[in-house]
Design a protein around this motif. Structure first.
Motif, mmCIF file in Angstrom:
data_model
loop_
_atom_site.group_PDB
_atom_site.id
_atom_site.type_symbol
_atom_site.label_atom_id
_atom_site.label_comp_id
_atom_site.label_asym_id
_atom_site.label_seq_id
_atom_site.Cartn_x
_atom_site.Cartn_y
_atom_site.Cartn_z
ATOM 1 N N GLN A 206 -18.673 8.245 15.508
ATOM 2 C CA GLN A 206 -17.489 9.116 15.193
ATOM 3 C C GLN A 206 -16.361 8.486 15.336
ATOM 4 N N LEU A 207 -16.171 8.143 16.949
ATOM 5 C CA LEU A 207 -15.116 7.574 17.533
ATOM 6 C C LEU A 207 -14.767 6.203 17.053
ATOM 7 N N GLU A 208 -15.848 5.334 16.483
ATOM 8 C CA GLU A 208 -15.501 3.990 16.062
ATOM 9 C C GLU A 208 -14.778 4.358 14.818
ATOM 10 N N LEU A 209 -15.295 5.308 13.795
ATOM 11 C CA LEU A 209 -14.523 5.423 12.655
ATOM 12 C C LEU A 209 -13.318 6.131 12.896
ATOM 13 N N GLN A 210 -13.097 7.068 13.924
ATOM 14 C CA GLN A 210 -11.761 7.453 14.235
ATOM 15 C C GLN A 210 -10.817 6.117 14.404
ATOM 16 N N ALA A 211 -11.395 5.141 15.270
ATOM 17 C CA ALA A 211 -10.510 4.121 15.611
ATOM 18 C C ALA A 211 -10.327 3.219 14.588
ATOM 19 N N GLY A 212 -10.983 3.238 13.291
ATOM 20 C CA GLY A 212 -10.731 2.608 12.164
ATOM 21 C C GLY A 212 -9.769 3.084 11.544
ATOM 22 N N LYS A 213 -8.942 4.165 11.739
ATOM 23 C CA LYS A 213 -7.915 4.901 10.995
ATOM 24 C C LYS A 213 -6.482 4.237 11.562
ATOM 25 N N ASN A 214 -6.729 3.570 12.769
ATOM 26 C CA ASN A 214 -5.415 3.022 13.301
ATOM 27 C C ASN A 214 -4.878 2.046 12.276
ATOM 28 N N PRO A 215 -5.479 0.992 12.129
ATOM 29 C CA PRO A 215 -4.956 -0.131 11.292
ATOM 30 C C PRO A 215 -4.429 0.427 9.794
ATOM 31 N N LEU A 216 -4.999 1.532 9.116
ATOM 32 C CA LEU A 216 -4.609 2.309 8.010
ATOM 33 C C LEU A 216 -3.229 2.949 8.296
ATOM 34 N N GLN A 217 -3.086 3.452 9.494
ATOM 35 C CA GLN A 217 -2.144 4.241 9.914
ATOM 36 C C GLN A 217 -0.779 2.940 10.150
ATOM 37 N N ARG A 218 -1.075 2.081 10.615
ATOM 38 C CA ARG A 218 -0.114 1.017 10.728
ATOM 39 C C ARG A 218 0.246 0.337 9.293
ATOM 40 N N LEU A 219 -0.590 0.325 8.391
ATOM 41 C CA LEU A 219 -0.204 -0.069 6.976
ATOM 42 C C LEU A 219 0.668 0.901 6.355
ATOM 43 N N GLU A 220 0.229 2.149 6.378
ATOM 44 C CA GLU A 220 1.088 3.334 5.931
ATOM 45 C C GLU A 220 2.430 3.105 6.661
ATOM 46 N N ARG A 221 2.746 3.212 7.974
ATOM 47 C CA ARG A 221 3.753 3.092 8.333
ATOM 48 C C ARG A 221 4.593 1.761 7.813
ATOM 49 N N SER A 222 4.098 0.716 7.613
ATOM 50 C CA SER A 222 4.498 -0.607 7.238
ATOM 51 C C SER A 222 4.934 -0.237 5.946
ATOM 52 N N ALA A 223 4.536 0.572 5.011
ATOM 53 C CA ALA A 223 4.755 0.733 3.697
ATOM 54 C C ALA A 223 6.063 1.669 3.726
ATOM 55 N N GLN A 224 6.010 2.639 4.503
ATOM 56 C CA GLN A 224 7.044 3.550 4.642
ATOM 57 C C GLN A 224 8.244 2.727 4.946
ATOM 58 N N ILE A 225 8.554 1.987 6.109
ATOM 59 C CA ILE A 225 9.504 1.227 6.556
ATOM 60 C C ILE A 225 9.829 0.554 5.612
ATOM 61 N N LYS A 226 8.720 -0.135 4.870
ATOM 62 C CA LYS A 226 9.608 -1.187 3.618
ATOM 63 C C LYS A 226 10.315 -0.346 2.719
ATOM 64 N N LEU A 227 9.878 0.797 2.228
ATOM 65 C CA LEU A 227 10.604 1.423 1.364
ATOM 66 C C LEU A 227 12.004 1.964 1.793
ATOM 67 N N ALA A 228 12.071 2.451 3.336
ATOM 68 C CA ALA A 228 13.100 3.086 3.855
ATOM 69 C C ALA A 228 14.305 1.711 4.002
ATOM 70 N N VAL A 229 13.747 0.656 4.234
ATOM 71 C CA VAL A 229 14.686 -0.664 4.465
ATOM 72 C C VAL A 229 15.128 -0.865 3.181
ATOM 73 N N SER A 230 14.290 -0.978 2.000
ATOM 74 C CA SER A 230 14.858 -1.384 0.698
ATOM 75 C C SER A 230 15.769 -0.277 0.126
ATOM 76 N N ARG A 231 15.550 1.019 0.336
ATOM 77 C CA ARG A 231 16.644 2.140 0.019
ATOM 78 C C ARG A 231 17.996 1.800 0.581
ATOM 79 N N THR A 232 17.952 1.737 1.873
ATOM 80 C CA THR A 232 19.277 1.534 2.674
ATOM 81 C C THR A 232 20.012 0.074 2.288
ATOM 82 N N TRP A 233 18.998 -0.954 2.053
ATOM 83 C CA TRP A 233 19.493 -2.368 1.825
ATOM 84 C C TRP A 233 20.287 -2.093 0.546
ATOM 85 N N LEU A 234 19.771 -1.382 -0.725
ATOM 86 C CA LEU A 234 20.355 -1.421 -1.796
ATOM 87 C C LEU A 234 21.460 -0.756 -1.854
ATOM 88 N N ALA A 235 21.402 0.585 -1.121
ATOM 89 C CA ALA A 235 22.808 1.528 -0.869
ATOM 90 C C ALA A 235 23.815 0.820 -0.289
#
Length: 378
Positions: free
Chosen positions: A53-82
């Protein structure tokens, strides 16, 4: 690793059956110095299941990093374009300032020759003042967007951005509904919820292990001294096995298993709702992009040319006193607003593409490459 280990053994040291009348260790036969050790064995395979169960829980961390990267990419794109939009609009205003300067000069000349009234000169000067105020507002916006962008990137305040702002449009590789569903299923948020369901499944398995007995092993050694008459006394050794029997599971095991099942079903419902939310957001972004591109095509094909022709014609008519000032002023302002709107639409297209890219983050090669790079550095 730690969750899969047995509990630490417990060591016991005791002085047993010491007579209180004499406090003599070798007077009574039952007086002894005891040394014991006990080990608890959890129910069934609960330790192994907790580790999984904890191994599965730890497997969420790379996915959380990927989601954070996607959010940052969108935020930077919006600010850059503005920021880029404000810079482009400011450059346009600076190029078009001569039109309003020309209006002031013509209105003054017409006033001196008696072809215009005093309020027309004042109106022309007022339009020029409004124009200058708009330039100041854009300069302020540029400074604010530069400060916002510096949260992520280093931007020189005095150096305008370049024109290479076209983001990759992942939607070009999405050809039908099934590929859209497959792409959205790979979104980090969907993968996180899928991983959460697996974690909850292990929670059910752990709850089911509670129906099995638990064990505790005790081993004790009792040392006895010789009697005060010199008689030798035998030492004692004791082994005990204790079992935890789930004889009444209705109030404990059944309730915990039911709660674990409900948690798993709740996670499934959340994943279903998230899938609908992502699909709805994707379709809205795609429809918005299509609408903006249609509007931009109208601006590029005829609208800008028509506004420019109207402004030039009105200016010539006013210079020869064949038109009113408000007509030429309105034509100039309308043309300028149209050009500013055309710049805004170009950037709205790019922002819509950036938003679509976020919804397709699960198949975004740029994010995948970034994730692999991060893992290789760990």
């Amino acid at each position: 690793i730690a969750s899969a280990q047995l509990p630490d053994p417990k060591v016991r040291v005791a002085l047993a059956n010491l007579p209180l009348d004499s406090v003599d260790f070798n007077k009574e036969n039952m007086t002894q110095l005891q040394f014991g050790v006990s080990q608890q064995f959890p129910r069934g395979d609960s330790l192994e299941l907790k580790q999984q169960q904890l191994e599965l829980q730890a497997g969420k961390n790379p996915l959380q990093r990927l989601e954070r990267s996607a959010q940052i990419k969108l935020a930077v794109s919006r600010t850059w374009l503005a920021l880029h939009q404000a810079e482009q609009q400011l450059a346009l205003l600076q190029r078009k300032k001569h039109i309003f300067d020309e209006l002031v000069a013509i209105s003054r000349a017409n006033f001196r020759s008696g072809k215009a009234r005093r309020f027309e000169v004042l109106d022309a000067e007022l339009q020029l003042t409004k124009f200058s105020d708009r330039i100041i507002q854009l300069e302020k916006m540029i400074s604010q967007q530069q400060a916002q962008l510096q949260k992520w990137l280093y931007v020189k305040p005095t150096k305008p951005l370049n024109n290479e702002f076209e983001p990759s449009r992942l939607i070009l590789s999405i050809t039908n509904d099934q590929t859209v569903i497959d792409a959205l299923t790979q979104h980090p948020q969907m993968q996180l919820l899928a991983k959460d369901i697996q974690v909850k499944d292990k929670g059910i398995a752990i709850a089911e292990e509670a129906y099995k007995p638990g064990f505790k092993l005790d081993a004790n050694y009792g040392y006895r001294d010789d009697s005060d008459t010199g008689m030798e006394r035998a030492d004692f050794f004791t082994v005990a096995l204790t079992m935890e029997l789930p004889l009444f599971p209705e109030k404990r095991q059944d309730q915990r298993r039911s709660a674990a099942i409900q948690n798993r079903e709740a996670s499934k419902e959340m994943r279903l709702l998230k899938a609908r939310e992502l699909r709805s957001g994707f379709e809205m972004a795609k429809a918005g992009l299509f609408g903006i591109e249609q509007r931009l095509a109208i601006y590029d094909q005829a609208y800008l040319k028509q506004q420019s022709a109207k402004r030039k014609s009105a200016l010539k008519a006013y210079a020869s006193a064949d038109a009113r000032f408000n007509e030429v002023a309105m034509a100039a302002i309308t043309e300028l607003e149209t050009q500013l709107q055309q710049i805004a639409l170009v950037h709205e297209v790019a922002k819509a593409k950036a938003e679509i890219n976020y919804y397709l983050a699960g198949v975004d090669p740029q994010l995948q490459t970034s994730a692999i790079t991060q893992e290789s550095k760990r």
